[in-house]
Scaffold this active site. Structure first.
Site, PDB file in Angstrom:
ATOM      1  N   ARG A 196      17.289  12.953 -11.400  1.00 46.96           N
ATOM      2  CA  ARG A 196      17.733  12.664 -10.038  1.00 46.96           C
ATOM      3  C   ARG A 196      18.745  13.698  -9.552  1.00 46.96           C
ATOM      4  O   ARG A 196      19.635  13.405  -8.757  1.00 46.96           O
ATOM      5  CB  ARG A 196      18.338  11.266  -9.960  1.00 46.96           C
ATOM      6  CG  ARG A 196      19.472  10.976 -10.921  1.00 46.96           C
ATOM      7  CD  ARG A 196      20.086   9.630 -10.609  1.00 46.96           C
ATOM      8  NE  ARG A 196      21.083   9.252 -11.598  1.00 46.96           N
ATOM      9  CZ  ARG A 196      21.934   8.237 -11.434  1.00 46.96           C
ATOM     10  NH1 ARG A 196      21.916   7.536 -10.320  1.00 46.96           N
ATOM     11  NH2 ARG A 196      22.804   7.933 -12.372  1.00 46.96           N
ATOM     12  N   ASP A 251      22.286  14.951 -24.368  1.00 45.34           N
ATOM     13  CA  ASP A 251      21.948  15.519 -23.064  1.00 45.34           C
ATOM     14  C   ASP A 251      23.118  15.429 -22.094  1.00 45.34           C
ATOM     15  O   ASP A 251      23.029  15.952 -20.981  1.00 45.34           O
ATOM     16  CB  ASP A 251      20.716  14.830 -22.469  1.00 45.34           C
ATOM     17  CG  ASP A 251      20.880  13.325 -22.370  1.00 45.34           C
ATOM     18  OD1 ASP A 251      21.013  12.681 -23.427  1.00 45.34           O
ATOM     19  OD2 ASP A 251      20.896  12.783 -21.247  1.00 45.34           O
ATOM     20  N   ASN A 252      24.223  14.792 -22.505  1.00 44.31           N
ATOM     21  CA  ASN A 252      25.409  14.697 -21.658  1.00 44.31           C
ATOM     22  C   ASN A 252      26.565  15.551 -22.167  1.00 44.31           C
ATOM     23  O   ASN A 252      27.684  15.410 -21.679  1.00 44.31           O
ATOM     24  CB  ASN A 252      25.889  13.236 -21.562  1.00 44.31           C
ATOM     25  CG  ASN A 252      24.979  12.387 -20.700  1.00 44.31           C
ATOM     26  OD1 ASN A 252      24.265  12.896 -19.853  1.00 44.31           O
ATOM     27  ND2 ASN A 252      24.984  11.092 -20.934  1.00 44.31           N
TER      28      ASN A 252
END
Length: 466
Positions: free
Chosen positions: A100, A261-262
């Site tokens: 997003r 992924d963060n």
């Protein structure tokens, strides 16, 4: 070397510098921004817009770029939804990426660093899966509060750059719906994640892995200095992630979703979802309601970040030997301990004397805080302006050992700011976050949020200069 927070943003001219496309088409996918029904400017970062030369944009121009995402001059077009994989709560997921958001622009800041403008809530991408690609306005407000507070507390964090309300009604299963929508833009020193390397390792693309390693060294760490660039990069990333872990703990911050992924390759905290600040020194305090096992609870964050670094090392094995990677990984606990104690002394406003002496001071403070008679922010506020135990209330009875150890420490700053004359500290606990949102949701009252931002920034100045 004692801890020093990031310097204040300076003013510079707009300097576009698109570097990401050097990595080729496999780094991301071209996307089209969503067409929103409305564009209402709700937040503009008037501190950091000057750092990348965008302070001269008027509100209409701002909305055209950060609401409609018309490209900035000589910059990235079309925007790119970046590709990556990741361990999510330690389960490997090869089907994720920017679902997003997208990379919108790159430019140099006032210190000549390469900076990214990335989005959240800007529409669907090839990686959206079943998601709608949108962001709730509440989520955007929460990210403003998280980044402002962390920046003030000396944590290396992304900056919330812009929030535009978009006029759509969104449905979410974990909060009252329908709810208002927004699109957010964040300013980061890069959007390359540990998960980016994991994807390339998964695909066994040695050429792209080497290219990405050299890109990260050149853009974020001053260039390639050795003949083993993968090990060189890993050692630098491990040091920065250790600093992040130490800063999280001193801030009393719980990110909530420390998936691979963060985790930014620069050690810069970003991508805030269910974050919270723990009021008390409570090791098991969790931020995410779905973190049933407490994997990312307050006290386990250093271990989680260490584990994530191990996954980066595993990915880099595609082009590097194990030995230097293992050596850097084994050095993480010491690097974390040093970073934690230095940052702790910085927030107290006293000199750092090296790890051994600092550790004794911090352990004594933790013992007192563990009694939960004093909240974390209150502790740092009171000791940031106090000379000794005298004058502090009975809730500090558990801090006698700490009081003895700190008595002969020289101050690294003098508490001269009006912040230190207030009756209490600036904090950011969940009840206040909810009340700030309630004022917006119920009455469209943005004044409370604006005042809180000003209060947080005043605290940040007091922590830096006294």
């Amino acid at each position: 070397m004692p801890y020093k927070p990031q310097s204040e943003p300076g003013k510079t001219a707009y300097q576009p510098d698109v570097q990401i496309t050097r990595l080729g088409e496999k780094i991301g996918d071209p996307v089209v921004p969503a067409d929103f029904p409305h564009h209402i400017l709700r937040f503009r970062n008037d501190r950091w817009d000057q750092s990348i030369g965008l302070h001269s944009l008027n509100d209409e121009e701002w909305l055209s770029h950060f609401g409609k995402f018309e490209p900035l001059a000589d910059n990235l077009y079309p925007p790119l939804a970046l590709r990556y994989h990741g361990h999510q709560f330690r389960q490997y997921n090869p089907e994720i990426g920017d679902g997003r958001g997208f990379l919108f622009a790159q430019m140099r800041d006032h210190e000549k660093r390469l900076m990214d403008l990335g989005t959240k809530g800007s529409g669907t991408t090839p990686w959206s899966r079943t998601g709608d690609g949108r962001l709730t306005l509440k989520g955007a407000v929460r990210e403003i509060l998280a980044t402002e507070m962390l920046e003030a507390l000396g944590v290396n964090t992304s900056k919330t750059f812009s929030v535009v309300e978009t006029g759509e009604e969104l449905s979410r299963g974990d909060e009252p719906s329908p709810t208002r929508s927004a699109v957010m833009t964040r300013l980061n020193h890069g959007h390359i994640r540990i998960g980016t390397f994991q994807r390339i390792a998964y695909e066994k693309n040695e050429a792209l892995m080497l290219q990405l390693v050299e890109y990260c060294l050149e853009q974020y760490y001053g260039g390639v200095q050795t003949d083993d660039p993968a090990a060189e990069l890993f050692a630098k990333v491990a040091q920065e992630v250790a600093k992040l872990a130490g800063a999280y703990m001193t801030a009393g911050f719980v990110h909530g979703v420390l998936n691979t992924d963060n985790i930014n390759i620069t050690g810069e905290s970003f991508d805030y979802g269910p974050w919270r600040f723990t009021p008390y020194w409570e090791p098991g305090f969790t931020a995410a309601y779905f973190d049933h096992e407490g994997l990312y609870c307050f006290a386990r964050q250093p271990e989680a970040l260490h584990w994530n670094l191990a996954q980066l090392a595993s990915a880099l094995r595609l082009i590097a030997d194990s030995e230097p990677l293992v050596a850097a990984l084994e050095g993480f606990p010491k690097a974390y301990g040093t970073a934690f104690t230095q940052h702790f002394c910085w927030r107290l406003g006293v000199e750092s004397r090296g790890f051994d002496e600092d550790r004794d001071l911090v352990v004594a403070a933790e013992k007192g805080l563990a009694e939960k008679t004093i909240q974390i922010d209150r502790f740092f506020f009171d000791w940031g302006r106090a000379e000794n135990l005298a004058g502090l209330d009975e809730n500090y009875a558990a801090f006698s050992e700490f009081s003895t150890l700190i008595a002969d420490r020289e101050r690294s700053r003098q508490p001269v700011s009006s912040y230190w004359q207030q009756s209490g500290p600036c904090s950011m606990h969940i009840e206040e976050v909810e009340s700030i949102w309630d004022a917006i949701a119920d009455d469209d009252n943005w004044k409370i949020l604006s005042k809180k931002i000003n209060d947080i920034r005043a605290m940040g100045i007091a922590l830096r200069i006294g």
